[in-house]
Design a protein around this motif. Structure first.
Motif, mmCIF file in Angstrom:
data_model
loop_
_atom_site.group_PDB
_atom_site.id
_atom_site.type_symbol
_atom_site.label_atom_id
_atom_site.label_comp_id
_atom_site.label_asym_id
_atom_site.label_seq_id
_atom_site.Cartn_x
_atom_site.Cartn_y
_atom_site.Cartn_z
ATOM 1 N N GLU A 70 0.828 -1.203 0.000
ATOM 2 C CA GLU A 70 0.000 0.000 0.000
ATOM 3 C C GLU A 70 0.866 1.259 0.000
ATOM 4 O O GLU A 70 0.536 2.257 0.646
ATOM 5 N N SER B 141 -7.583 -6.620 0.811
ATOM 6 C CA SER B 141 -6.516 -7.011 1.727
ATOM 7 C C SER B 141 -5.199 -6.426 1.236
ATOM 8 O O SER B 141 -5.009 -6.222 0.035
ATOM 9 N N VAL B 142 -4.296 -6.159 2.168
ATOM 10 C CA VAL B 142 -2.964 -5.652 1.832
ATOM 11 C C VAL B 142 -1.928 -6.682 2.273
ATOM 12 O O VAL B 142 -1.893 -7.070 3.445
ATOM 13 N N SER C 174 0.756 -2.891 6.051
ATOM 14 C CA SER C 174 -0.285 -3.647 6.741
ATOM 15 C C SER C 174 0.236 -4.200 8.067
ATOM 16 O O SER C 174 1.400 -4.585 8.204
#
Length: 253
Positions: A138, A168-169, A174
């Motif tokens: 991200e 989701s990352v 994360s």
């Protein structure tokens, strides 16, 4: 205890060579048995650790983690739609995933400087259909050929503005990725915790903010995508260095 970013921190964005002081830092950490982890959002080379070793970094695989290391914890090999550079597409196929843009179980997004609006349209269509969405990391921006490009985090923000969906990352920043790195660090020191870790990176938004929220100390180096602290919330930075060399000198010399 250290978490060390790679691109712009240990190696140059310009020519991928080791930044002054980086090789010496790793050698000193090994010699003095200081626990550390190399944490990178690499999504183009399954052998990126070998690449770093060939540059002269004395890094063992037990102190290295990237999104490919944990991808299968999120998604077992299956049919996927993958968006990113050719190297990324090749990597996921080598990991056992099958490219299928007609009926994928999930769609994966990695950094790429040649995305087209047709790609974004496909991503929006998958999201609206409820296909599982996975961001390989991200990061907000990345640097290539002296130019700044929107990172995966920025792309996901754009997609969410067009179509509300969950994703989701896999990589930084994360919590799950940092926890995976912490669990590996505990193999070096069982008392390791986020509060005892200093993370050094050139990415304020994409690496350091998330680390700060987890209780880590944060150090920004100005040798990569960011050249000054202007317009940054410096209350969330414990240290600022021109480069990793300055940290090495101040800490060890």
């Amino acid at each position: 205890m250290l978490f060390l970013d790679v691109q712009g921190t240990l190696i140059s964005d310009y020519d991928k060579s080791p930044i002054n002081g980086a090789l010496e830092l790793i050698k000193t950490l090994n010699k003095e048995k200081i626990p550390y982890m190399i944490i990178t959002n690499n999504t183009k080379k399954l052998d990126f650790l070998d690449y770093l070793q060939n540059l002269g970094f004395e890094i063992d695989k037990k102190v290295y983690i990237d999104p490919f290391c944990v991808l299968k914890d999120y998604l077992k090999p299956c049919k996927i739609a993958a968006f990113g550079a050719k190297e990324f597409l090749d990597c996921v196929q080598m990991l056992g995933y099958e490219l299928d843009y007609e009926n994928p179980k999930a769609f994966l997004i990695a950094s790429y400087d040649d995305f087209k609006f047709q790609d974004f349209a496909k991503m929006i269509a998958y999201a609206k259909e409820g296909v599982q969405a996975i961001a390989m990391h991200e990061g907000s921006i990345y640097k290539k050929n002296s130019m700044l490009y929107p990172g995966v985090g920025s792309i996901m923000a754009m997609l969410k503005n067009a179509c509300e969906f969950e994703y989701s990352v896999i990589g930084k920043p994360s919590k799950a990725f940092y926890e995976s790195a912490l669990n590996l660090l505990k193999k070096q020191d069982e008392n390791a915790s986020f509060e005892k870790i200093l993370i050094i990176s050139d990415d304020f938004k994409g690496d350091l903010l998330g680390a700060y929220e987890l209780g880590m100390q944060t150090a920004l180096v100005l040798s990569g995508k960011i050249s000054s602290t202007k317009n940054l919330d410096t209350t969330k930075l414990n240290f600022v260095y021109d480069s990793i060399k300055d940290y090495y000198i101040m800490r060890f010399l």
